[in-house]
Write a protein that holds these residues in place. Structure first.
Motif, PDB file in Angstrom:
ATOM      1  N   ALA A   1      -3.540 -33.679 -15.739  1.00  0.00           N
ATOM      2  CA  ALA A   1      -3.647 -33.298 -14.328  1.00  0.00           C
ATOM      3  C   ALA A   1      -2.277 -33.300 -13.666  1.00  0.00           C
ATOM      4  N   ALA A   2      -1.451 -34.286 -13.994  1.00  0.00           N
ATOM      5  CA  ALA A   2      -0.106 -34.350 -13.421  1.00  0.00           C
ATOM      6  C   ALA A   2       0.743 -33.178 -13.883  1.00  0.00           C
ATOM      7  N   ARG A   3       0.588 -32.805 -15.152  1.00  0.00           N
ATOM      8  CA  ARG A   3       1.345 -31.662 -15.677  1.00  0.00           C
ATOM      9  C   ARG A   3       0.892 -30.372 -15.016  1.00  0.00           C
TER      10      ARG A   3
ATOM     11  N   TYR B   1      -8.022 -30.530 -20.164  1.00  0.00           N
ATOM     12  CA  TYR B   1      -6.877 -30.725 -21.040  1.00  0.00           C
ATOM     13  C   TYR B   1      -6.055 -29.444 -21.146  1.00  0.00           C
ATOM     14  N   PRO B   2      -4.772 -29.545 -21.517  1.00  0.00           N
ATOM     15  CA  PRO B   2      -3.944 -28.343 -21.669  1.00  0.00           C
ATOM     16  C   PRO B   2      -4.557 -27.339 -22.635  1.00  0.00           C
ATOM     17  N   ASN B   3      -4.455 -26.056 -22.287  1.00  0.00           N
ATOM     18  CA  ASN B   3      -5.019 -24.942 -23.058  1.00  0.00           C
ATOM     19  C   ASN B   3      -6.541 -24.991 -23.143  1.00  0.00           C
TER      20      ASN B   3
ATOM     21  N   ASP C   1      -0.901 -15.724 -28.546  1.00  0.00           N
ATOM     22  CA  ASP C   1       0.337 -15.020 -28.175  1.00  0.00           C
ATOM     23  C   ASP C   1       0.939 -15.492 -26.850  1.00  0.00           C
ATOM     24  N   HIS C   2       0.098 -15.851 -25.885  1.00  0.00           N
ATOM     25  CA  HIS C   2       0.611 -16.195 -24.559  1.00  0.00           C
ATOM     26  C   HIS C   2       0.421 -17.673 -24.219  1.00  0.00           C
ATOM     27  N   LEU C   3       0.205 -18.483 -25.246  1.00  0.00           N
ATOM     28  CA  LEU C   3      -0.008 -19.911 -25.015  1.00  0.00           C
ATOM     29  C   LEU C   3       1.250 -20.717 -25.318  1.00  0.00           C
ATOM     30  N   GLN C   4       1.392 -21.831 -24.633  1.00  0.00           N
ATOM     31  CA  GLN C   4       2.468 -22.784 -24.870  1.00  0.00           C
ATOM     32  C   GLN C   4       1.890 -24.032 -25.544  1.00  0.00           C
ATOM     33  N   PRO C   5       2.724 -24.818 -26.216  1.00  0.00           N
ATOM     34  CA  PRO C   5       2.229 -26.064 -26.815  1.00  0.00           C
ATOM     35  C   PRO C   5       1.563 -26.957 -25.775  1.00  0.00           C
ATOM     36  N   ARG C   6       0.542 -27.671 -26.189  1.00  0.00           N
ATOM     37  CA  ARG C   6      -0.244 -28.494 -25.262  1.00  0.00           C
ATOM     38  C   ARG C   6       0.552 -29.698 -24.761  1.00  0.00           C
ATOM     39  N   TRP C   7       1.229 -30.368 -25.664  1.00  0.00           N
ATOM     40  CA  TRP C   7       2.042 -31.540 -25.306  1.00  0.00           C
ATOM     41  C   TRP C   7       3.419 -31.361 -25.946  1.00  0.00           C
TER      42      TRP C   7
END
Length: 270
Positions: free
Chosen positions: A260-262, A23-25, A239-245
């Motif tokens: 996976a597609a992202r 999953y993201p992050n 600090d260096h993370l982006q939103p998951r969705w």
């Protein structure tokens, strides 16, 4: 017309403690689980999660609130202020005034706020002042929830979380079992049927005094001291993370498939 669930906040909502590299992050979390269950009831539900670990209330308001409202959500979950409570120099009165302004903006935009009290974590004596601040926070959250017709997940009252197996090794974030259980509580408050089930936890073996002392030492060395060190250096784990969705997705299409597609889309091209 499809409905949209947007989650904003800090590590609690990002999913820290529910580690999963698919999953993201690298996390899953209760919000993903809730979104998936909503999609089983109605495949048209959409979902976005803007939460990032370590964010304070002002950062959540400045960086996440308006982007969330711009999506024209049906439901906005928010858990914010926990990281501010850990900073003893932060006054609780202006903190909760800002919190109420945030909830008022959500309600005024036509979305239903979904709020959480904080759990009464049994902390090491060195962190006891933070526990008292959590009590103050919870009283304000309950009042604000009633004022703005918000859904309230009264985390404070969930006795099962006194079991350490519902917590990650840092004792501040829920474990996978804790996140799954939280998702079930959220869905109950929403009045949504779900298929989440938890395996009964096996009886715990009582640790020896030597084991307890060793665990306290490891916890202080690996979690508490680094946490205060980061605060002194004014850096955070987010600090260096982006939103998951960051953009609405349809959980009915499969969260792992979407992740996976992202990842493939963001991967550098040869």
């Amino acid at each position: 017309m499809s409905r949209l669930f947007v989650a904003i906040g800090d590590s609690f909502t990002e999913g820290v403690g529910d580690w999963d590299p698919r999953y993201p992050n690298g996390v899953r979390g209760w919000a993903d689980r809730v979104a998936k269950q909503l999609s089983k009831q109605d495949p048209t539900w959409r979902y976005a999660n803007l939460a990032i670990r370590s964010k304070r209330l002002r950062q959540i308001i400045d960086e996440q609130l308006q982007p969330a409202l711009d999506l024209r959500p049906t439901l906005v979950s928010v858990y914010a202020g926990g990281n501010d409570i850990l900073e003893l120099r932060t006054s609780m009165t202006p903190l909760m005034e800002s919190y109420e302004e945030m909830v008022a903006r959500i309600a005024a935009a036509g979305a239903r706020p979904l709020l959480f009290t904080g759990f009464d974590v049994r902390l090491h004596p060195v962190l006891e002042p933070m526990r008292r601040r959590n009590w103050i926070y919870n009283e304000h959250v309950r009042r604000i929830a009633e004022t703005y017709n918000a859904l309230l997940v009264d985390y404070w009252c969930f006795d099962e979380y006194h079991d350490p197996r519902y917590w990650d090794s840092d004792r501040l974030h829920m474990s996978p079992a804790g996140h799954k259980n939280m998702a079930a509580h959220v869905l109950r408050v929403m009045g949504v049927d779900h298929t989440l089930t938890s395996k009964p936890l096996r009886p715990r073996q009582r640790p020896t005094m030597t084991e307890l002392v060793r665990k306290e030492s490891v916890w202080l060395r690996e979690w508490v001291i680094p946490m205060f060190g980061r605060r002194l250096r004014k850096i955070t784990l987010g600090d260096h993370l982006q939103p998951r969705w960051p953009e609405p997705i349809r959980p009915a299409d499969g969260l792992k498939r979407l992740a996976a597609a992202r990842e493939a889309l963001l991967a550098p091209q040869d």
